[in-house]
Design a protein around this motif. Structure first.
Motif, PDB file in Angstrom:
ATOM      1  N   GLY A 141       7.528  -3.325   0.868  1.00 45.25           N
ATOM      2  CA  GLY A 141       7.175  -2.812  -0.450  1.00 45.25           C
ATOM      3  C   GLY A 141       5.699  -2.565  -0.639  1.00 45.25           C
ATOM      4  O   GLY A 141       5.304  -1.862  -1.574  1.00 45.25           O
ATOM      5  N   CYS A 142       4.854  -3.126   0.219  1.00 43.54           N
ATOM      6  CA  CYS A 142       3.403  -2.909   0.133  1.00 43.54           C
ATOM      7  C   CYS A 142       3.024  -1.566   0.754  1.00 43.54           C
ATOM      8  O   CYS A 142       3.657  -1.103   1.698  1.00 43.54           O
ATOM      9  N   ARG A 143       1.960  -0.990   0.247  1.00 45.11           N
ATOM     10  CA  ARG A 143       1.440   0.238   0.834  1.00 45.11           C
ATOM     11  C   ARG A 143       0.660  -0.085   2.102  1.00 45.11           C
ATOM     12  O   ARG A 143      -0.065  -1.077   2.169  1.00 45.11           O
ATOM     13  N   ALA A 144       0.846   0.762   3.104  1.00 47.67           N
ATOM     14  CA  ALA A 144       0.171   0.581   4.382  1.00 47.67           C
ATOM     15  C   ALA A 144      -0.133   1.944   4.978  1.00 47.67           C
ATOM     16  O   ALA A 144       0.473   2.960   4.608  1.00 47.67           O
ATOM     17  N   GLU A 145      -1.069   1.953   5.905  1.00 48.98           N
ATOM     18  CA  GLU A 145      -1.410   3.168   6.639  1.00 48.98           C
ATOM     19  C   GLU A 145      -1.152   2.915   8.114  1.00 48.98           C
ATOM     20  O   GLU A 145      -1.575   1.888   8.655  1.00 48.98           O
ATOM     21  N   ILE A 146      -0.479   3.848   8.765  1.00 51.80           N
ATOM     22  CA  ILE A 146      -0.285   3.740  10.207  1.00 51.80           C
ATOM     23  C   ILE A 146      -1.139   4.790  10.904  1.00 51.80           C
ATOM     24  O   ILE A 146      -1.403   5.868  10.369  1.00 51.80           O
ATOM     25  N   ASP A 147      -1.596   4.434  12.086  1.00 53.89           N
ATOM     26  CA  ASP A 147      -2.293   5.362  12.981  1.00 53.89           C
ATOM     27  C   ASP A 147      -1.452   5.419  14.245  1.00 53.89           C
ATOM     28  O   ASP A 147      -1.462   4.488  15.060  1.00 53.89           O
ATOM     29  N   ALA A 148      -0.696   6.488  14.395  1.00 52.61           N
ATOM     30  CA  ALA A 148       0.243   6.575  15.504  1.00 52.61           C
ATOM     31  C   ALA A 148      -0.455   6.753  16.847  1.00 52.61           C
ATOM     32  O   ALA A 148       0.120   6.440  17.891  1.00 52.61           O
ATOM     33  N   ASP A 149      -1.680   7.281  16.860  1.00 51.15           N
ATOM     34  CA  ASP A 149      -2.426   7.417  18.112  1.00 51.15           C
ATOM     35  C   ASP A 149      -2.926   6.059  18.590  1.00 51.15           C
ATOM     36  O   ASP A 149      -2.856   5.744  19.782  1.00 51.15           O
ATOM     37  N   ALA A 150      -3.426   5.246  17.652  1.00 49.88           N
ATOM     38  CA  ALA A 150      -3.932   3.920  18.003  1.00 49.88           C
ATOM     39  C   ALA A 150      -2.832   2.869  18.031  1.00 49.88           C
ATOM     40  O   ALA A 150      -3.022   1.785  18.589  1.00 49.88           O
ATOM     41  N   GLY A 151      -1.686   3.166  17.422  1.00 49.69           N
ATOM     42  CA  GLY A 151      -0.601   2.196  17.366  1.00 49.69           C
ATOM     43  C   GLY A 151      -0.894   1.038  16.438  1.00 49.69           C
ATOM     44  O   GLY A 151      -0.580  -0.112  16.752  1.00 49.69           O
ATOM     45  N   THR A 152      -1.473   1.323  15.260  1.00 48.78           N
ATOM     46  CA  THR A 152      -1.869   0.267  14.334  1.00 48.78           C
ATOM     47  C   THR A 152      -1.197   0.438  12.975  1.00 48.78           C
ATOM     48  O   THR A 152      -0.781   1.536  12.594  1.00 48.78           O
ATOM     49  N   ILE A 153      -1.124  -0.672  12.252  1.00 47.56           N
ATOM     50  CA  ILE A 153      -0.645  -0.701  10.876  1.00 47.56           C
ATOM     51  C   ILE A 153      -1.726  -1.405  10.050  1.00 47.56           C
ATOM     52  O   ILE A 153      -2.099  -2.538  10.358  1.00 47.56           O
ATOM     53  N   ARG A 154      -2.221  -0.739   9.031  1.00 41.87           N
ATOM     54  CA  ARG A 154      -3.249  -1.339   8.178  1.00 41.87           C
ATOM     55  C   ARG A 154      -2.711  -1.491   6.770  1.00 41.87           C
ATOM     56  O   ARG A 154      -2.271  -0.535   6.140  1.00 41.87           O
ATOM     57  N   LEU A 155      -2.702  -2.738   6.267  1.00 39.54           N
ATOM     58  CA  LEU A 155      -2.255  -2.966   4.905  1.00 39.54           C
ATOM     59  C   LEU A 155      -3.284  -2.430   3.927  1.00 39.54           C
ATOM     60  O   LEU A 155      -4.478  -2.695   4.069  1.00 39.54           O
ATOM     61  N   LEU A 156      -2.837  -1.695   2.934  1.00 43.80           N
ATOM     62  CA  LEU A 156      -3.731  -1.102   1.937  1.00 43.80           C
ATOM     63  C   LEU A 156      -3.798  -1.932   0.673  1.00 43.80           C
ATOM     64  O   LEU A 156      -4.586  -1.625  -0.226  1.00 43.80           O
ATOM     65  N   GLU A 157      -2.993  -2.959   0.577  1.00 47.90           N
ATOM     66  CA  GLU A 157      -3.014  -3.835  -0.587  1.00 47.90           C
ATOM     67  C   GLU A 157      -2.472  -5.189  -0.174  1.00 47.90           C
ATOM     68  O   GLU A 157      -1.784  -5.320   0.844  1.00 47.90           O
ATOM     69  N   ALA A 158      -2.804  -6.194  -0.966  1.00 46.05           N
ATOM     70  CA  ALA A 158      -2.324  -7.533  -0.694  1.00 46.05           C
ATOM     71  C   ALA A 158      -0.847  -7.649  -1.024  1.00 46.05           C
ATOM     72  O   ALA A 158      -0.334  -6.964  -1.916  1.00 46.05           O
ATOM     73  N   ALA A 159      -0.167  -8.532  -0.334  1.00 46.19           N
ATOM     74  CA  ALA A 159       1.251  -8.768  -0.589  1.00 46.19           C
ATOM     75  C   ALA A 159       1.468  -9.728  -1.741  1.00 46.19           C
ATOM     76  O   ALA A 159       2.566  -9.784  -2.302  1.00 46.19           O
ATOM     77  N   VAL A 160       0.452 -10.507  -2.082  1.00 45.45           N
ATOM     78  CA  VAL A 160       0.599 -11.595  -3.062  1.00 45.45           C
ATOM     79  C   VAL A 160      -0.538 -11.531  -4.069  1.00 45.45           C
ATOM     80  O   VAL A 160      -1.536 -10.843  -3.874  1.00 45.45           O
ATOM     81  N   ARG A 161      -0.359 -12.258  -5.149  1.00 44.86           N
ATOM     82  CA  ARG A 161      -1.420 -12.338  -6.164  1.00 44.86           C
ATOM     83  C   ARG A 161      -2.011 -13.745  -6.194  1.00 44.86           C
ATOM     84  O   ARG A 161      -1.489 -14.667  -5.663  1.00 44.86           O
TER      85      ARG A 161
END
Length: 335
Positions: A315-335
C-alpha cells in the motif's frame, strides 16, 4: 536515505505521509504483538516456543491467539475460529501489531468471516508472507491501511531480514532496497542476480505477494485496484508452465495492463522437471509476459520463500529502477 542490502546501514529520515493511505502506528520496544495462524497449523508446542522467543528477541511481547495450536485437517482450526483470532487481535487495544506465525493454505477461507468494520478502525501492522498474501490484498481492498509483506514470525530471521523489518516497522525509514553482493568464490557473481526485462523507473503503490494466491483471488471482491501500482510477486515450487498460466490469468483479468511496473522476486524451486525438457525456462516465461508490458520490469529482488528477504509495505508508494534492480520507498509505512 537508508540503503538496505549490502551495507544495511542505519535508517534515514521518515518521509511525509501521503493522503489516502492510513499508516498504522510503528512498533516500539515493549509493544504487545498478536500471534495468529490464519492458514496452516503448528503441531509442536516447542516450535511455538521458538516463535515466542523470536518475538521477545525483537524487544516485543508475544500474545498467542486463543486458537493457536488447534488443528482442523491441514488448517489451524476451523475457518470461523481462525477468523475470530484475527478479529480479536485487531479489536484488542493492547495489541499493537499482528504476526502470522506461518503460511500454508487457508487465509482465503477466512475472508468472509473477517470483521472489516473493526479492522478498519484499528489499523495495526499485519506481518507475514506466502499465503498471508490473501490477507494483505483483502486489507488493501477493504481496510485501507498499510501491511507488511515480510517474514512470518516462525521464519528463521537472519540479520538481513531483521534489519530490513526493523527499518520499516520500528524506525519508519524509507530505505533503498538493494540486493547484497554475492559472497561466492567466483569471478562473476551468480547469487542474487537481477534480470531486467524492460528498463526504466516507475512509481506507484506496492501491491502483490504470492503469485498463486493472487491469481486464485481474481474475480473476487478481495482484490484491490491495481491501476498505477507497482506489482510485486513471488512463488515457490511452481514449474514455468504454471507461472505462465498464472501470469496469463493476470493478463486476461486486466491486472498486468494496469500496473506501472513489475518486480518478480524469488521463485524458489521453480525449475522445469524432466518431462519439461526443451520447454520455456522461468526467465523466458517472465520475459514473454513482463517484457511486452511497456513498463519497467525486473526479476530477482530478495523477497519470497528465502531466508533473507526485504520487508515490503503493501500500500505504500515506492519507486523501482528496473536497470539497477532496486526498490525505493517513497513514504514511511508507519506513523
Amino acid at each position: 536515505m537508508a540503503v538496505l542490502g549490502a551495507a544495511m546501514v542505519a535508517p534515514g529520515a521518515v518521509a511525509a505521509v501521503s493522503a489516502g493511505v492510513v499508516k498504522p502506528p510503528r512498533l516500539r520496544p515493549g509493544d504487545v504483538v498478536g500471534l495468529i495462524e490464519p492458514a496452516g497449523f503448528t503441531d509442536d508446542a516447542f516450535d511455538l516456543d521458538l516463535v515466542k522467543e523470536t518475538v521477545v528477541a525483537m524487544g516485543l511481547v508475544p500474545k498467542p491467539a486463543r486458537h493457536l495450536l488447534q488443528r482442523h485437517g491441514y488448517l489451524a482450526g476451523t475457518d470461523a475460529d481462525r477468523a475470530a483470532d484475527v478479529n480479536a487481535m485487531f479489536g484488542d487495544p493492547a495489541v499493537r501489531g499482528v504476526f502470522a506465525t506461518r503460511g500454508g493454505w487457508g487465509c482465503a477461507r477466512v475472508l468472509p468471516y473477517l470483521d472489516f468494520r473493526t479492522i478498519r478502525v484499528n489499523p495495526k501492522l499485519l506481518i507475514g508472507f506466502s499465503d498471508i498474501t490473501a490477507l494483505h490484498l483483502a486489507f488493501a481492498a477493504r481496510a485501507g491501511f498499510v501491511t507488511i509483506h515480510g517474514p512470518n514470525a516462525g521464519s528463521s530471521w537472519p540479520r538481513f531480514s531483521w534489519d530490513a523489518f526493523r527499518a520499516v516497522a520500528f524506525d519508519g525509514a524509507t530505505p533503498l532496497l538493494v540486493n547484497p553482493e554475492g559472497r561466492e568464490d567466483r569471478l562473476v557473481q551468480r547469487d542474487w542476480r537481477i534480470r531486467t526485462f524492460r528498463g526504466g523507473k516507475a512509481s506507484g503503490r506496492l501491491l502483490g505477494g504470492n503469485l498463486t494466491v493472487l491469481s486464485t483471488l481474481m474475480g473476487t471482491p478481495w482484490v484491490p485496484d491495481f491501476d498505477g501500482a507497482i506489482l510485486f510477486i513471488e512463488d515457490v515450487s511452481e514449474q514455468p508452465y504454471r507461472i505462465d498460466r498464472m501470469l496469463t490469468q493476470l493478463s486476461l483479468a486486466g491486472v498486468l495492463g494496469k500496473v506501472a511496473g513489475v518486480v518478480f522476486g524469488q521463485c524458489t524451486d521453480c525449475g522445469p522437471d524432466g518431462a519439461s525438457y526443451g520447454g520455456f525456462t522461468l526467465s523466458e516465461v517472465l520475459r514473454q509476459h513482463l517484457g511486452a508490458l511497456g513498463v519497467p520490469a525486473f526479476q530477482g529482488a530478495l523477497f519470497g520463500h528465502v531466508a533473507s528477504q526485504f520487508s515490503l509495505p503493501v500500500g505504500c508508494r515506492a519507486e523501482i529502477d528496473a536497470d539497477a534492480g532496486t526498490i525505493r520507498l517513497l513514504e514511511a509505512a508507519v506513523r
